[in-house]
Design a protein around this motif. Structure first.
Motif, mmCIF file in Angstrom:
data_model
loop_
_atom_site.group_PDB
_atom_site.id
_atom_site.type_symbol
_atom_site.label_atom_id
_atom_site.label_comp_id
_atom_site.label_asym_id
_atom_site.label_seq_id
_atom_site.Cartn_x
_atom_site.Cartn_y
_atom_site.Cartn_z
ATOM 1 N N HIS A 399 6.233 19.403 74.371
ATOM 2 C CA HIS A 399 5.027 20.317 75.362
ATOM 3 C C HIS A 399 5.321 20.272 77.009
ATOM 4 O O HIS A 399 4.795 21.083 77.632
ATOM 5 N N ALA A 400 6.064 19.142 77.099
ATOM 6 C CA ALA A 400 6.412 19.212 78.582
ATOM 7 C C ALA A 400 6.718 20.426 79.021
ATOM 8 O O ALA A 400 6.685 21.749 80.053
ATOM 9 N N ARG A 401 7.940 20.887 78.729
ATOM 10 C CA ARG A 401 8.873 22.080 78.702
ATOM 11 C C ARG A 401 8.137 23.707 78.944
ATOM 12 O O ARG A 401 7.579 24.806 79.808
ATOM 13 N N GLU A 402 7.151 23.507 77.428
ATOM 14 C CA GLU A 402 6.071 25.073 77.231
ATOM 15 C C GLU A 402 5.011 24.848 79.045
ATOM 16 O O GLU A 402 4.556 25.937 78.735
ATOM 17 N N THR A 403 4.714 23.888 78.922
ATOM 18 C CA THR A 403 3.386 23.322 80.321
ATOM 19 C C THR A 403 4.294 23.725 81.248
ATOM 20 O O THR A 403 3.784 24.555 82.584
ATOM 21 N N SER A 404 5.583 23.595 81.596
ATOM 22 C CA SER A 404 6.087 24.378 83.155
ATOM 23 C C SER A 404 6.981 25.826 82.810
ATOM 24 O O SER A 404 6.171 26.409 83.808
ATOM 25 N N ARG A 405 6.493 26.378 81.634
ATOM 26 C CA ARG A 405 6.842 27.582 81.881
ATOM 27 C C ARG A 405 5.390 28.199 81.722
ATOM 28 O O ARG A 405 5.329 29.023 82.636
ATOM 29 N N LEU A 406 4.188 28.130 81.131
ATOM 30 C CA LEU A 406 3.286 28.093 81.479
ATOM 31 C C LEU A 406 3.058 28.220 82.881
ATOM 32 O O LEU A 406 1.998 29.212 83.543
ATOM 33 N N ASN A 407 2.704 27.559 83.134
ATOM 34 C CA ASN A 407 2.830 27.358 84.819
ATOM 35 C C ASN A 407 3.138 27.684 85.726
ATOM 36 O O ASN A 407 2.262 29.007 86.749
#
Length: 425
Positions: A399-407
């Protein structure tokens, strides 16, 4: 007579008239003679075996079908395999499972004809019609005239007249020459019931129980066994998973309103087939005719997904994530079932993002009490969409990695937009 192995092939078929009655269909008639009905233990081997099963209260044999009626509180999920096993044991043990059939009841000609038509519909017609979301049942028989009623996908279908006249009627007349006339009594003008919220009549009911364990709930989401669902849609389990991933298979879950409060309807569709089930408040489920898909319905689902996306995109990193409940309220959704509608819309965005190889915007919505993480359904769908965790990666790390990609993606998009705007020197 056919050999015992042929006669042991059994197919269970729910009655279209009574949820407590189920037919067990053989490939050939059980024994020569008329209709035989048992309301209590009898000397007939079949009656002794079936009445030994707790919950069985009546047995009736007509041709190749053994009709079994159960107590209202009994569960077909437990009874069906027990009844089928008992029938097989009797067929293995004796060539006269009905004993002396000379005592067979003399049946009214119309009643006998109705039963034969029901049997033919159950064996030869409805398995094929059900693939298109339909059901054909006998409304009544009067003076050798058959009154048929269509429901589900057949009700209001433009091809229903051809189905009846060219297919069903021809088959029935060939098998039962005593039929005088066949009348379609379906109200085809009322053949649309796409959503519970319409409240324009009850859903047509097949009364075909879904086996226990096939449908369940996990963290507020409906979960269906793919091994059971795939054949209903004409797919293999792997093809079903692939279809869900690429969007060729879609699903909708609807919460009942008004008289249907407490029920949930789930509808799965491919480009050619559909399957639907109704989940009761006690967790039991039954298959129902799938409602016809409407452009308005599809438009409402997509509209909510677009609103969800727009709201989440507009959040700053410091404002995200938001809970499903907060997201629903921010979109003006307060009615019961709103969170479920929002989670369905989030799933739509996930499929869209996977198709475009974008980070999931849905990472910005989380479950209450999940310590900042989405529900399990988010991670399950991510895996289905081939957006798998890396080796050894936890849900939180994914989730943290996907959130970073999204941001990062949203930041890049914003920079590109700013770069195209006129600058004032």
């Amino acid at each position: 007579m056919c050999d015992a192995a042929t006669r042991r092939r059994i197919r269970a078929q729910s009655s279209a008239r009574d949820a407590d009655v189920m037919g067990f269909l053989l490939d050939v008639p059980l024994q020569s003679g008329g209709t035989v009905r048992f309301d209590a233990v009898d000397d007939a081997p079949l009656a002794r075996a079936l009445f030994a099963i707790q919950g069985v209260i009546r047995v009736e044999v007509s041709g190749a079908t053994i009709w079994v009626k159960k107590q209202a509180e009994a569960n077909w999920a437990a009874l069906k395999p027990a009844v089928a096993a008992a029938i097989r044991e009797v067929l293995d043990a004796t060539a006269t499972p009905l004993g002396d059939v000379e005592h067979a009841e003399a049946e009214d000609p119309d009643a006998a004809l109705l039963r034969r038509v029901e049997e033919l519909l159950d064996r030869q017609v409805n398995p094929a019609v059900a693939a298109h979301g339909g059901q054909i049942s006998v409304d009544r028989v009067d003076g050798s005239t058959i009154y048929l009623r269509m429901s589900g996908g057949c009700q209001g279908c433009a091809a229903s007249s051809a189905t009846l006249r060219q297919g069903v009627e021809r088959m029935l007349r060939a098998a039962l020459p005593q039929i005088r006339e066949i009348v379609d009594v379906t109200d085809h003008a009322a053949g649309s019931n796409p959503f519970y919220a319409r409240e324009d009549g009850q859903s047509p009911v097949l009364n075909r129980p879904v086996p226990e364990g096939v449908i369940g709930w996990e963290n507020g989401q409906v979960v269906i066994d793919p091994e059971y669902l795939a054949p209903k849609l004409g797919l293999t389990a792997n093809a079903l998973r692939t279809g869900l991933r690429i969007g060729d298979v879609t699903g909708v879950t609807e919460a009942g309103e008004g008289a249907d409060a407490g029920k949930t309807r789930v509808i799965m569709r491919t480009t050619t087939r559909a399957w639907a089930a109704e989940i009761m408040s006690d967790g039991s489920a039954r298959e129902i005719p799938p409602p016809r898909e409407t452009k308005a319905a599809a438009g409402r689902e997509q509209e909510l997904a677009d609103r969800v996306r727009a709201y989440l995109v507009g959040l700053t990193p410091s404002q995200a994530p938001v809970t499903y409940g907060s997201l629903a309220r921010a979109l003006g959704l307060w009615a019961p079932g709103s969170v479920r509608r929002v989670t369905r819309a989030l799933e739509t965005t996930m499929r869209e993002d996977a198709a475009q190889n974008r980070p999931f915007i849905a990472v910005r919505a989380v479950g209450r009490g999940r310590d900042g993480l989405p529900g399990d359904g988010f991670f399950d769908l991510a895996r289905t969409l081939d957006r798998a965790h890396r080796d050894g990666e936890s849900d939180r790390e994914f989730h943290a990695r996907e959130t970073s990609r999204l941001n990062q993606s949203l930041s890049d998009d914003a920079s590109q937009v700013m770069g195209t705007e006129p600058r004032v020197l």
